[in-house]
Design an enzyme around this catalytic site. Structure first.
Site, mmCIF file in Angstrom:
data_model
loop_
_atom_site.group_PDB
_atom_site.id
_atom_site.type_symbol
_atom_site.label_atom_id
_atom_site.label_comp_id
_atom_site.label_asym_id
_atom_site.label_seq_id
_atom_site.Cartn_x
_atom_site.Cartn_y
_atom_site.Cartn_z
ATOM 1 N N ASP A 130 -13.850 35.610 -2.770
ATOM 2 C CA ASP A 130 -14.919 35.594 -3.789
ATOM 3 C C ASP A 130 -15.054 34.300 -4.590
ATOM 4 O OD1 ASP A 130 -12.437 36.201 -4.922
ATOM 5 O OD2 ASP A 130 -13.122 37.924 -6.067
ATOM 6 N N ARG A 168 -5.846 32.838 -16.102
ATOM 7 C CA ARG A 168 -5.700 33.609 -17.348
ATOM 8 C C ARG A 168 -5.007 32.786 -18.432
ATOM 9 N NH1 ARG A 168 -5.188 39.899 -15.390
ATOM 10 N NH2 ARG A 168 -5.694 39.518 -13.236
ATOM 11 N N GLU A 211 -3.305 33.528 -10.747
ATOM 12 C CA GLU A 211 -3.480 34.413 -11.911
ATOM 13 C C GLU A 211 -3.058 33.719 -13.199
ATOM 14 O OE1 GLU A 211 -5.128 37.028 -11.729
ATOM 15 O OE2 GLU A 211 -4.888 37.897 -9.734
ATOM 16 N N GLU A 248 -17.245 42.017 -13.269
ATOM 17 C CA GLU A 248 -18.240 41.240 -12.518
ATOM 18 C C GLU A 248 -19.685 41.636 -12.791
ATOM 19 O OE1 GLU A 248 -15.440 42.533 -11.203
ATOM 20 O OE2 GLU A 248 -14.315 40.665 -10.930
ATOM 21 N N THR A 290 -13.227 31.635 -13.797
ATOM 22 C CA THR A 290 -13.395 32.954 -13.177
ATOM 23 C C THR A 290 -12.743 34.076 -14.002
ATOM 24 O OG1 THR A 290 -13.353 34.132 -11.071
ATOM 25 C CG2 THR A 290 -11.370 32.875 -11.646
HETATM 26 C C1 DMJ Z 1 -10.209 38.607 -12.788
HETATM 27 O O1 DMJ Z 1 -8.899 38.243 -12.897
HETATM 28 C C2 DMJ Z 1 -11.062 37.466 -12.310
HETATM 29 O O2 DMJ Z 1 -12.392 37.711 -12.603
HETATM 30 C C3 DMJ Z 1 -10.917 37.211 -10.843
HETATM 31 O O3 DMJ Z 1 -11.804 36.229 -10.403
HETATM 32 C C4 DMJ Z 1 -11.164 38.473 -10.064
HETATM 33 N N1 DMJ Z 1 -10.353 39.556 -10.538
HETATM 34 C C5 DMJ Z 1 -10.330 39.825 -11.946
HETATM 35 C C6 DMJ Z 1 -11.453 40.686 -12.451
HETATM 36 O O4 DMJ Z 1 -11.944 41.603 -11.610
#
Ligand code: DMJ
Length: 610
Positions: free
Chosen positions: A370, A241, A237, A505, A594
């Protein structure tokens, strides 16, 4: 013979009529009532008196409920176009070219409410909270025809900025410098204590052209942001981020402040890789330089350890220090060789001691797996499409999806990606899986098989249906598809899965699909979704909230939390989806991590650190 009372009444009545006049008749009525009252027995009088007292008390007790109810009704039934609701935060917008009632009409106070404030805000009270409920306008139709989508896009685009400003206002007013806004209690929540929302939102503000807001946030980064803190953070995370957010902001702005901060957090995360297997631990104490797995296990999540590569590789390229890239490449190499995959599909857990997959037998493209697939493709693109092992693993995995997880629902034949659990297929699909249409489209754009694009468009439709088929027009966290012939509906939602966390998403995939097909229907779908976020999750004092129930428009049950990815991802992708300039953050020059932070695709002349 008439009884005496009746007689008296008649005689008085006649007298009154004779003298005429309004005052006389009023006086006569008063006298007549008084006489009647006097003629009642004592018991009758005390009975009537008690009833009146009782009615008075009941009236007092129910007054607030009735007025609240009436007020709620008036606000629910008041219909204003959404474009106008956005005006509440963007008075400077020119919407003159847009459909719907004239703009000024909507600046007048609402029906049934003369207060200027409420006229602009459109709020209901929910357990003391104030939430925007103004319904959306029918944005895409005019006289039954769909208007040219570029007009729609312009208004949507401006609306996207207003939505961001509104979200930012909440964060700034009630959670400044903290991780997440709690918009309903007008407070904040801490996860790592590192200003997560602020960092996640930096590049969004830059892309949206919100200079003033950006400068304020940058000043906070310069003056307040320190990673020298005795705090446990999650490696994945904080990489996607914080490290991702700082790196992309550095690239967009060229400001060394962000690169310095990126180096600082990057190096503090490195102890996570000090494990027997070199598969990183999930948690790191960035102040102490120690790392550990979660308390209950020595496993890490596969998606987490394989979705930190774009960021660490970029950090190595920028600093010319190979240790970051080496650490994450080692993870990819190990995962590449591991047994336990199903046609390229990976299990959800990996052990930090043995380096082997654990809890095998469950294969999903949702939570815990994912972004493994997403990062196979994106690393290949980032590195200039030279690392064939990544591409091979990606292509094999997509074949694995087609073979094992792809099914059609009944009655409407929606294509969906389910899960396999110990050999059994389950028609369960997380909203998280909706990253896949975008990733497939990105692959096809980069020369991968054309049928990836076909699959992308089919899955995109399914993800859109996950929104449209809900009463609020917002998707739940998880859906189950019906597969039996004769089913009444395609999508079922379990009670525990009805929440919406403002996830990105679907709008992320809409952005990719629109960029590659230029089909305006994807913009229109995104516009609908934005309108419903505004309708059901917007909190009038600032910010947006996750909700617990997408199936009941009257009782969405807000969670009082605005995730940082709503600003970092959801609103950024919506803005880019609506943007006229299709080259804004070109997908031929940038690859999004992501968490929607764009990182540069390496120039072919670039030397690898390895
Ligand atoms: C985000 O932190 C990122 O997109 C991650 O890959 C999946 N979860 C959240 C959004 O849903």
């Amino acid at each position: 013979m008439h009884p005496p009372s009746r007689q008296g009444y008649v005689s008085l009545s006649l007298a009154g009529q004779g003298s005429g006049g309004y005052n006389n008749s009023k006086q006569w009525r008063r006298q007549s009532c008084w006489r009647k009252w006097k003629q009642l027995s004592r018991l009758q009088r005390s009975l009537i008196f008690s009833i009146l007292v009782l009615l008075f008390i009941c009236g007092l007790a129910t007054y607030p409920i009735v007025t609240e109810h009436l007020r709620g009704k008036a606000l629910y039934t008041f219909n204003i176009p959404h474009g106008i609701q956005f005006l509440a935060c963007c008075h400077d917008l020119d919407l003159s070219n847009k459909r719907g009632p004239p703009v000024l009409q909507n600046r007048f106070p609402r029906k049934g409410n003369t207060s200027e404030n409420t006229a602009e805000e459109g709020v209901i009270s929910w357990r003391g909270a104030v939430i925007d409920t103004a319904p959306a306008t029918e944005g895409t139709k005019d006289g039954g025809k769909v208007l040219p989508a570029n007009q729609e896009a312009k208004s949507s685009n401006e609306s996207g900025i207003c939505s961001f400003r509104h979200a930012w206002k909440g964060y700034k007013d009630f959670a400044w410098g903290h991780d997440e806004l709690r918009p309903i209690s007008r407070s904040y929540g801490e996860w790592f204590g590192l200003g997560l929302t602020l960092i996640d939102a930096l590049d969004t503000m830059w892309i949206l052209g919100l200079k003033e807001e950006f400068e304020e946030a940058k000043a906070w980064v310069a003056a307040e942001l320190t990673f020298n803190k005795n705090v446990d953070v999650n490696l994945f995370e904080s990489t996607i981020r914080i490290l991702g957010g700082l790196l992309s902001t550095y690239h967009l702005t060229g400001d060394a402040l962000f690169l310095d901060k990126a180096k600082d957090i990057g190096s503090r995360l490195m102890p996570a890789f000090n494990t027997p297997s070199k598969i990183p631990y999930s948690d790191v104490n960035i102040g102490k330089g120690t790392a550990h797995p979660p308390r209950w296990t020595s496993d890490s999540t596969v998606a987490e350890v394989t979705s930190i590569q774009l960021e660490f590789r970029e950090l190595s390229r920028l600093t010319q220090e190979p240790q970051y890239e080496d650490a994450v490449a080692e993870v990819m190499n190990q995962v590449h060789k591991l047994d336990g995959k199903l046609d390229g599909l990976v299990p959800m857990f990996i052990n930090t001691n043995s380096g082997q997959f654990t809890h095998q037998g469950i294969y999903t493209l949702g939570a815990r797996a994912d972004s493994y697939y997403e990062y196979l493709l994106k690393q290949w693109i980032q590195g200039g499409k030279r690392e064939s092992q990544l591409l091979d693993d990606y292509l094999q995995a997509i074949e694995g999806v087609k073979k094992n997880l792809l099914q059609k629902s009944s009655p409407n034949g929606l294509t969906f990606v389910g899960e396999v659990s110990h050999g059994q297929f389950s028609p369960k699909m997380d909203h998280l899986v909706c990253f896949l249409p975008g990733t497939l489209a990105l692959g096809a754009h980069n020369g991968l098989p054309a049928d990836h694009m076909d699959l992308a468009t089919q899955l995109m439709e399914t993800c859109y249906q996950m929104y449209v088929q809900m009463e609020t027009g917002l998707s739940p966290e998880i859906v189950h598809f019906n597969m039996h012939e004769g089913s009444i509906r395609d999508i079922e939602v379990k009670l525990a899965d009805r929440h919406n966390l403002l996830r990105p998403e679907t709008v992320e995939s809409l952005f990719y699909l629109y960029r590659f097909t230029k089909d305006h229907k994807y913009q229109e779908w995104g516009w609908e979704i934005l309108k419903n976020f505004n309708k059901y999750t917007k909190v009038s004092s600032g910010g947006y909230t996750s909700i617990n129930n997408v199936r009941d428009p009257d009782y969405t049950s807000p969670q009082d939390k605005m995730e940082s990815f709503f600003l970092g991802e959801t609103l950024k992708y919506l803005y880019l989806l609506f943007a006229d300039d299709l080259d804004l953050i070109s997908l031929d020059r940038f690859v999004f991590n992501t968490e929607a932070h764009p990182l540069p695709i390496w120039p072919s002349t670039d030397t690898h650190t390895n």
